[in-house]
Design an enzyme around this catalytic site. Structure first.
Site, PDB file in Angstrom:
ATOM      1  N   HIS A  79      -7.267  -1.240   6.761  1.00  0.00           N
ATOM      2  CA  HIS A  79      -6.658  -1.225   5.364  1.00  0.00           C
ATOM      3  C   HIS A  79      -7.234  -1.629   4.282  1.00  0.00           C
ATOM      4  O   HIS A  79      -7.434  -1.011   3.215  1.00  0.00           O
ATOM      5  CB  HIS A  79      -5.286  -2.217   5.568  1.00  0.00           C
ATOM      6  N   SER A 127      -3.936   4.984   8.659  1.00  0.00           N
ATOM      7  CA  SER A 127      -3.744   3.798   7.583  1.00  0.00           C
ATOM      8  C   SER A 127      -4.896   3.709   6.598  1.00  0.00           C
ATOM      9  O   SER A 127      -4.630   3.263   5.438  1.00  0.00           O
ATOM     10  CB  SER A 127      -3.424   2.521   8.293  1.00  0.00           C
TER      11      SER A 127
END
Length: 238
Positions: A210, A159
């Site tokens: 993220h 991610s």
């Protein structure tokens, strides 16, 4: 009079048919999203990253379970105590591990469509540097947050790297905003904001990775697309 009208109608019908065939011919030559990815020069680095993630996942599923936390740790998932104990390689290896098939599929689907755009713009090796660099920045920020909270959470996934690619797409859209509709840029910003907000509310999502990956991707893409010429003036490259 009737004959004239019939001839005129036939000519009009013929023109309509020709216009219809031209339209269909043009539409058939317009590639959809998947065709655009595989047409022209092959952006093989993006496909290679996807392939590595999939191969690693398949091997791990054959040998054990990717939803087993202990098994994931054995394969290099990130965990604060182990990293601080000297196992810094986990900041890298954890980028290629995924908790279950849905985690893998979601990440690879985004990478398939987003990564192609960035690789076309910056080239194969710069794309690889953005991918790996963003993933490492994301994992470092995640580690920092875990140190602050004294957390022992086990984390893994691409991610951070993928958010770096999303950040790269955002930079490229801003750079080429004359060719990109403003609403598309606003929608991308909205999607990023909503995703990060959702991540901050979900316990199982490593939102720090993220955010760190997104920042890393933006910075690296800017560095790779803006250069200094001999006169010291900045210019943008595609």
């Amino acid at each position: 009079m009737n004959q004239y009208q019939d001839d005129d109608w036939q000519q009009e019908e013929q023109r309509r048919r020709e216009a219809y065939y031209r339209m269909n011919s043009q539409n058939s030559n317009t590639p959809d999203a998947l065709e655009q990815i595989f047409r022209g020069p092959l952006n093989w680095m993006d496909l290679l990253m996807i392939g590595i993630n999939i191969v690693v996942f398949v091997i791990m599923e054959i040998l054990g379970s990717t939803e087993d936390t202990g098994f994931m740790l054995q394969w290099g998932a990130a965990c604060r105590p182990l990293i601080l104990d000297g196992e810094w390689y986990r900041l890298f290896t954890s980028m290629f591990l995924h908790f279950g098939i849905y985690h893998l599929v979601n990440n690879m689907a985004v990478l398939l469509f987003m990564g192609d755009m960035v690789e076309k713009a910056v080239g194969h090796w710069k794309y690889l540097m953005i991918y790996l660099g963003s993933g490492l920045v994301g994992n470092l920020l995640s580690l920092y947050m875990d140190i602050q909270s004294q957390s022992n959470i086990v984390s893994a996934g691409a991610s951070g790297a993928i958010y770096g690619i999303i950040g790269g797409v955002f930079v490229l859209m801003i750079k080429n905003r004359k060719q990109v509709r403003e609403v598309v840029i606003r929608r991308l910003v909205f999607v990023i904001a909503v995703t990060i907000y959702y991540g901050s509310q979900a316990a199982q999502i490593d939102n720090a990775a993220h955010v760190g990956g997104l920042i890393g991707g933006i910075v690296l893409t800017v560095l790779f697309t803006v250069r200094l010429n001999r006169g010291g003036k900045k210019h943008v490259v595609g």
